[in-house]
Motif scaffolding. Structure first.
Motif, mmCIF file in Angstrom:
data_model
loop_
_atom_site.group_PDB
_atom_site.id
_atom_site.type_symbol
_atom_site.label_atom_id
_atom_site.label_comp_id
_atom_site.label_asym_id
_atom_site.label_seq_id
_atom_site.Cartn_x
_atom_site.Cartn_y
_atom_site.Cartn_z
ATOM 1 N N LEU A 168 2.074 4.343 6.332
ATOM 2 C CA LEU A 168 0.714 3.877 6.088
ATOM 3 C C LEU A 168 -0.269 5.037 6.231
ATOM 4 O O LEU A 168 -1.296 5.087 5.557
ATOM 5 N N LEU A 186 0.831 -1.202 0.000
ATOM 6 C CA LEU A 186 0.000 0.000 0.000
ATOM 7 C C LEU A 186 0.867 1.254 0.000
ATOM 8 O O LEU A 186 0.550 2.248 -0.658
ATOM 9 N N LYS A 187 1.967 1.206 0.732
ATOM 10 C CA LYS A 187 2.881 2.347 0.742
ATOM 11 C C LYS A 187 3.486 2.556 -0.646
ATOM 12 O O LYS A 187 3.648 3.691 -1.104
ATOM 13 N N ARG A 188 3.809 1.447 -1.336
ATOM 14 C CA ARG A 188 4.392 1.564 -2.671
ATOM 15 C C ARG A 188 3.398 2.166 -3.659
ATOM 16 O O ARG A 188 3.793 2.837 -4.616
ATOM 17 N N GLN A 189 2.100 1.925 -3.418
ATOM 18 C CA GLN A 189 1.080 2.447 -4.338
ATOM 19 C C GLN A 189 1.055 3.970 -4.366
ATOM 20 O O GLN A 189 0.593 4.565 -5.338
ATOM 21 N N VAL A 190 1.523 4.609 -3.289
ATOM 22 C CA VAL A 190 1.470 6.071 -3.231
ATOM 23 C C VAL A 190 2.812 6.703 -3.553
ATOM 24 O O VAL A 190 3.010 7.896 -3.363
ATOM 25 N N PRO A 200 7.171 6.629 2.401
ATOM 26 C CA PRO A 200 5.801 6.957 2.805
ATOM 27 C C PRO A 200 5.341 6.028 3.918
ATOM 28 O O PRO A 200 5.721 4.857 3.961
ATOM 29 N N ASP A 220 0.356 8.087 5.238
ATOM 30 C CA ASP A 220 0.398 8.770 3.943
ATOM 31 C C ASP A 220 -0.476 8.049 2.931
ATOM 32 O O ASP A 220 -1.221 8.669 2.162
ATOM 33 N N ALA A 221 -0.365 6.710 2.914
ATOM 34 C CA ALA A 221 -1.161 5.927 1.980
ATOM 35 C C ALA A 221 -2.648 6.136 2.220
ATOM 36 O O ALA A 221 -3.428 6.298 1.278
ATOM 37 N N LEU A 226 -5.020 7.676 -0.633
ATOM 38 C CA LEU A 226 -6.006 6.763 -1.214
ATOM 39 C C LEU A 226 -7.438 7.207 -0.951
ATOM 40 O O LEU A 226 -8.304 7.090 -1.819
#
Length: 323
Positions: free
Chosen positions: A303, A225-229, A301, A305-306, A310
């Motif tokens: 969690l 999830l962190k990588r997604q942002v 980032p 931040d994510a 999101l």
């Protein structure tokens, strides 16, 4: 009962309350022995999802099975397979801890002797032996929550649903309960929990499902999830809050993207495409501007931040409503 590798499966769940869709086509699957956290802002639909999956509320559309039992056609089978710790404690304050657990055992037709033995074992497992003969109304919040969780385990259910299990607890009681949940997870429990604490989802869950406006908008473990942002971020903390706007302008120019400004934290953050070279460029530009800074560096980032990116909502810090 249908054999399946998933303890929970849901497809296209819809639940309406008037004009509002608390669930708007939710798909969900939880493998046996896994821990899944439903995470989302207030009113996102997390509690509604739990109520539907535990047969407390009927969906308006969609299908779901829990422990292989269809929630529509076999609700009794579902209830026999699960334990539910709702947001409000369900233990009787006028009974002792031991009496509460014994009563629940007898309601599950365990028999008097087996119920007494099970109550004693659970009190020990949840570090409540010394309080077993005290009235539940005299328990602290953390003790009462542990007793409530113990009550969900009396019948040794296949799947546990925990709706905001640590809401309202102080940090010490929360950590104590996390240790109990760690033990259940180590024992192979299948758990679906809703939580308002990002740290809780990060620590306990194998899989995090982010829900917003009744829809699943992201899914993965905390790292994914962190990588997604995005990747690394440039982060600057100024000494004088009056310099924050100037630093944010410099940061935006170096990063090539609008920074996120946290005035309470006197900080600004933006994506770091250039890595260490970007830090050097930013440090030089800030020095040329004569601005004094408290901290400057690269960070990954969080969690939090994510969650913000999101959902577009601040990281939750209040108890969620019933949606």
């Amino acid at each position: 009962m249908t054999t399946t590798t998933n303890a929970i499966e849901a497809h296209g769940l819809v639940k309406r309350y008037g004009d509002k869709r608390a669930l708007d086509g939710v798909d969900l699957d939880v493998a046996r022995g896994a821990v899944c956290a439903l995470l989302g802002p207030n009113g996102a639909g997390k509690t509604t999802a739990v109520r539907v999956l535990t047969t407390l509320t009927k969906p308006d559309a969609g299908t779901a099975s829990v422990a292989g039992h269809d929630i529509r056609t076999d609700p009794v089978g579902v209830r026999r397979s699960i334990g539910l710790a709702a947001q409000d404690a369900t233990v009787d304050g006028l009974l002792t801890g031991h009496e509460n657990l014994t009563m629940i055992g007898e309601l599950h037709h365990l028999g008097r002797r087996a119920s007494l033995r099970r109550a004693t074992d659970l009190l020990a497992q949840f570090s409540l032996t010394d309080a077993g003969d005290k009235l539940a109304r005299d328990y602290s919040g953390g003790m009462r929550r542990r007793l409530d969780l113990a009550a969900t385990l009396v019948a040794e259910p296949e799947i546990l649903f925990l709706d905001e299990p640590t809401t309202g607890l102080d940090p010490r009681a929360r950590n104590d309960l996390w240790e109990v949940l760690d033990g259940l997870v180590a024992g192979g429990a299948t758990i679906l929990l809703t939580t308002q604490y990002l740290e809780e989802a990060d620590r306990l869950a194998d899989d995090i499902v982010v829900v917003d406006h009744g829809r699943v908008i992201a899914r993965g473990d905390a790292r994914s999830l962190k990588r997604q942002v995005g990747g690394d971020q440039l982060h600057v903390v100024v000494v004088d809050p009056g310099d924050l706007d100037d630093v944010a302008e410099i940061l935006g120019r170096v990063a090539g993207a609008a920074p996120v400004v946290d005035r309470a934290g006197r900080s600004a953050t933006a994506p770091a495409e250039g890595g260490v070279a970007a830090i050097a460029e930013l440090a030089s530009a800030i020095a040329d501007a004569g601005v004094e800074i408290e901290d400057l560096g690269l960070r990954q980032p969080t969690l939090d931040d994510a969650f913000v990116i999101l959902t577009g909502a601040p990281a939750p810090d209040e108890v969620e409503g019933r949606a």
